[in-house]
Motif scaffolding. Structure first.
Motif, short mmCIF file in Angstrom:
data_model
loop_
_atom_site.label_atom_id
_atom_site.label_comp_id
_atom_site.label_asym_id
_atom_site.label_seq_id
_atom_site.Cartn_x
_atom_site.Cartn_y
_atom_site.Cartn_z
N ALA A 54 6.43 12.39 -19.75
CA ALA A 54 7.22 11.19 -19.81
C ALA A 54 7.43 10.79 -18.37
CB ALA A 54 8.78 11.42 -20.37
N ALA A 55 7.48 11.34 -17.26
CA ALA A 55 7.40 10.93 -15.82
C ALA A 55 6.12 10.49 -15.76
CB ALA A 55 7.65 12.17 -14.97
N THR A 56 5.01 11.03 -16.04
CA THR A 56 3.60 10.47 -15.90
C THR A 56 3.46 8.96 -16.51
OG1 THR A 56 2.87 12.83 -15.83
CG2 THR A 56 1.16 11.13 -15.85
N PHE A 57 3.85 9.05 -17.68
CA PHE A 57 3.76 7.77 -18.30
C PHE A 57 4.53 6.52 -17.53
CE2 PHE A 57 3.72 9.88 -22.72
CZ PHE A 57 2.19 10.08 -22.74
N PHE A 58 5.71 6.94 -16.84
CA PHE A 58 6.39 5.93 -16.10
C PHE A 58 5.79 5.68 -14.97
CE2 PHE A 58 10.32 4.60 -13.89
CZ PHE A 58 10.81 4.04 -14.83
N GLY A 59 5.35 6.54 -14.26
CA GLY A 59 4.31 6.19 -13.11
C GLY A 59 3.10 5.18 -13.37
N VAL A 60 2.52 5.44 -14.56
CA VAL A 60 1.50 4.72 -14.91
C VAL A 60 2.07 3.48 -15.17
CG1 VAL A 60 -0.17 4.29 -16.60
CG2 VAL A 60 0.14 6.61 -15.76
N ALA A 61 3.23 3.08 -15.68
CA ALA A 61 3.75 1.75 -15.89
C ALA A 61 4.02 1.26 -14.32
CB ALA A 61 5.06 2.07 -16.58
N GLY A 62 4.32 2.05 -13.52
CA GLY A 62 4.41 1.40 -11.96
C GLY A 62 3.12 0.99 -11.66
N GLN A 95 0.76 -1.31 0.00
CA GLN A 95 0.17 -0.02 -0.24
C GLN A 95 0.85 1.12 -0.18
OE1 GLN A 95 -2.19 -1.01 3.40
NE2 GLN A 95 -4.23 -1.40 2.15
N VAL A 96 1.90 1.15 0.61
CA VAL A 96 2.80 2.28 0.89
C VAL A 96 3.41 2.55 -0.59
CG1 VAL A 96 4.91 3.34 1.87
CG2 VAL A 96 3.45 2.01 3.25
N VAL A 97 3.94 1.48 -1.17
CA VAL A 97 4.56 1.81 -2.60
C VAL A 97 3.38 2.32 -3.72
CG1 VAL A 97 5.41 0.38 -4.48
CG2 VAL A 97 5.99 -0.26 -2.16
N PHE A 98 2.18 1.68 -3.55
CA PHE A 98 1.17 2.34 -4.23
C PHE A 98 0.87 3.61 -3.93
CE2 PHE A 98 -3.28 3.40 -4.67
CZ PHE A 98 -3.49 2.87 -6.14
N VAL A 99 0.65 4.18 -3.06
CA VAL A 99 0.45 5.59 -2.54
C VAL A 99 1.77 6.21 -3.06
CG1 VAL A 99 0.40 7.29 -0.74
CG2 VAL A 99 -0.91 5.00 -0.76
N LEU A 100 2.98 5.73 -3.17
CA LEU A 100 3.93 6.70 -3.52
C LEU A 100 4.00 6.62 -5.15
CD1 LEU A 100 7.19 5.38 -1.52
CD2 LEU A 100 5.99 7.71 -1.38
N ILE A 101 3.78 5.53 -5.77
CA ILE A 101 3.60 5.65 -7.00
C ILE A 101 2.40 6.48 -7.57
CG2 ILE A 101 3.31 4.19 -9.25
CD1 ILE A 101 4.96 2.07 -7.87
N ALA A 102 1.42 6.46 -7.15
CA ALA A 102 -0.04 7.08 -7.41
C ALA A 102 0.41 8.52 -7.18
CB ALA A 102 -0.96 6.69 -6.59
N ALA A 103 1.14 9.00 -6.14
CA ALA A 103 1.26 10.47 -5.78
C ALA A 103 2.21 10.92 -6.90
CB ALA A 103 1.99 10.61 -4.66
N PHE A 104 3.25 10.20 -7.44
CA PHE A 104 4.34 10.61 -8.09
C PHE A 104 3.50 10.85 -9.61
CE2 PHE A 104 6.74 9.14 -11.77
CZ PHE A 104 8.19 9.95 -11.45
N THR A 105 2.60 9.87 -9.81
CA THR A 105 1.93 9.89 -11.33
C THR A 105 1.10 11.14 -11.14
OG1 THR A 105 1.87 7.52 -11.20
CG2 THR A 105 0.51 8.66 -12.81
#
Lengths: 118, 173
Positions: free
Chosen positions: B42-50, B11-21
Motif C-alpha cells: 500500500a505504501a508503494t502504491f502511495f509512492g507511485v501516486a506521488g 529534484q529533492v522531492v522527486f528523489v525522496l518520493i522515489a526512494a520511498f517507493t
C-alpha cells in the motif's frame, strides 16, 4: 503544475512529524511499567477469549470486491462528469451502455442477496 | 549565469518520493511477515501516486490513490486475513532459490534497460496543455475516441462483479 501540490507535501511532512512526536515523546517521558494486565490486547474492554489470529469469513472479501468494481466505475464517471455540460446529450448516450451494464450487475447483486450480511 | 550542480527543490522531492517507493517496494519482497508485505505494498502504491503527481499526471494519481491504495490494498489485506495461518509467524519465507531468482531478475532488468534505451520515446498523442483542463479532455476522449473501450470496460466490470458473487457466496440454503 506539480508545484501546486506543495501544500499537500507540507501536510504529509506535518502528519509524519506529528506521528513521530506522538510516538517518541511518551517513550521518553512516560513511566515504564510492564505487567501482565497491561500487555493484554485491548478489545473494547472485554477480556479476549479466543486468539485474534483466526481466518476471517469470506464475506469480507466479497464486500471488498464489490467495492472495487464500483470504485473503478466512479473513476470513469469522473472525467465524464467534467465534460457532460459541454458535450450534452452525446456524452449522456455514450455513457448509457456502460452504466446500464453495471446497473444490471448491481441488480444481480441485489437479487442474489450479496449485500445481505449473514 | 553559471549553472551550479545544486539540486532544485523539485529534484529533492522527486528523489525522496522515489526512494520511498523503491524502499517500500523492496520491503514487500523482503518482509518476513506477509501482512507487513501487504501494508508495504500500500505504501508503494502511495509512492507511485506521488511520482504520477511529479509527472503532472494528476488524474492517474487520483486513480492510483482511489483504486490501488483504497481498494486493491484493502482487497489484498482481506485476502491474507482469509487465508489459514497467514496471520502469524514467518509467513513470507525465503526459499533456497532466492539467489538465482535475484540474478535472473537483475539480468532481466539489464536486458529491459538495453532494449528500452534503443527505442525512441513516443511523443504524446496530443499534448494537453496544463491550463486546458486535463480531466475534461480525458472525459472528451473517453466518450469519443475510446467509446468502445469504455463499453467493454463496463462489461468487464460486470463480469468481475458476477464472478466475485459466484465465487464468494456460500449459496447453500
Amino acid at each position: 503544475m506539480a508545484e501546486s501540490y506543495l501544500p499537500l507535501l507540507i501536510l504529509i511532512v506535518l502528519a509524519l512529524g506529528f506521528g513521530a512526536v506522538v510516538l517518541v515523546l511518551p517513550a521518553l517521558l512516560g513511566p515504564r511499567e510492564i505487567n501482565k494486565q497491561k500487555m493484554q490486547p485491548y478489545e473494547s474492554g472485554i477480556i479476549p477469549f479466543t486468539s485474534p489470529r483466526r481466518r476471517f469469513p469470506v464475506k469480507y472479501y466479497l464486500v471488498a470486491m464489490l467495492f472495487l468494481v464500483f470504485d473503478v466505475e466512479v473513476i470513469f464517471l469522473y472525467p465524464w462528469a467534467a465534460v457532460l455540460r459541454d458535450m450534452g446529450v452525446f456524452a449522456l448516450v455514450a455513457m448509457a451502455p456502460f452504466l446500464l451494464v453495471l446497473v444490471l450487475g448491481f441488480v444481480y447483486e441485489l437479487k442474489k442477496g450479496a449485500l445481505h450480511w449473514r | 549565469m553559471p549553472t551550479l550542480p545544486v539540486p532544485t527543490f523539485t529534484q529533492v522531492v522527486f528523489v525522496l518520493i522515489a526512494a520511498f517507493t523503491v524502499i517500500s517496494g523492496l520491503g514487500v519482497v523482503v518482509a518476513r511477515n506477509l501482512f507487513h508485505s501487504a501494508l508495504l505494498l500500500a505504501a508503494t502504491f502511495f509512492g507511485v501516486a506521488g511520482l504520477y503527481v511529479m509527472l503532472e499526471a494528476e488524474f492517474l494519481a487520483v486513480t492510483q490513490i482511489l483504486i490501488y491504495v483504497g481498494a486493491v490494498a484493502t482487497l489484498i489485506t482481506f485476502a491474507i486475513m482469509l487465508t489459514r495461518g497467514a496471520m502469524h509467524g514467518e509467513t513470507n519465507p525465503l526459499n533456497r532459490q532466492w539467489g538465482k531468482a535475484a540474478l535472473f531478475a537483475f539480468l532481466f532488468l539489464v536486458g529491459l534497460l538495453g532494449y528500452l534505451g534503443g527505442i525512441p520515446w513516443p511523443a504524446p498523442f496530443q499534448a494537453i496543455q496544463a491550463d486546458e483542463g486535463l480531466i475534461a479532455r480525458l472525459g472528451e476522449q473517453l466518450v469519443t475516441r475510446y467509446m468502445v473501450s469504455l463499453e467493454v470496460m463496463g462489461l468487464l466490470l460486470m463480469v468481475a462483479l458476477v464472478g466475485a458473487i459466484l465465487l464468494a457466496r456460500d449459496d447453500k440454503p
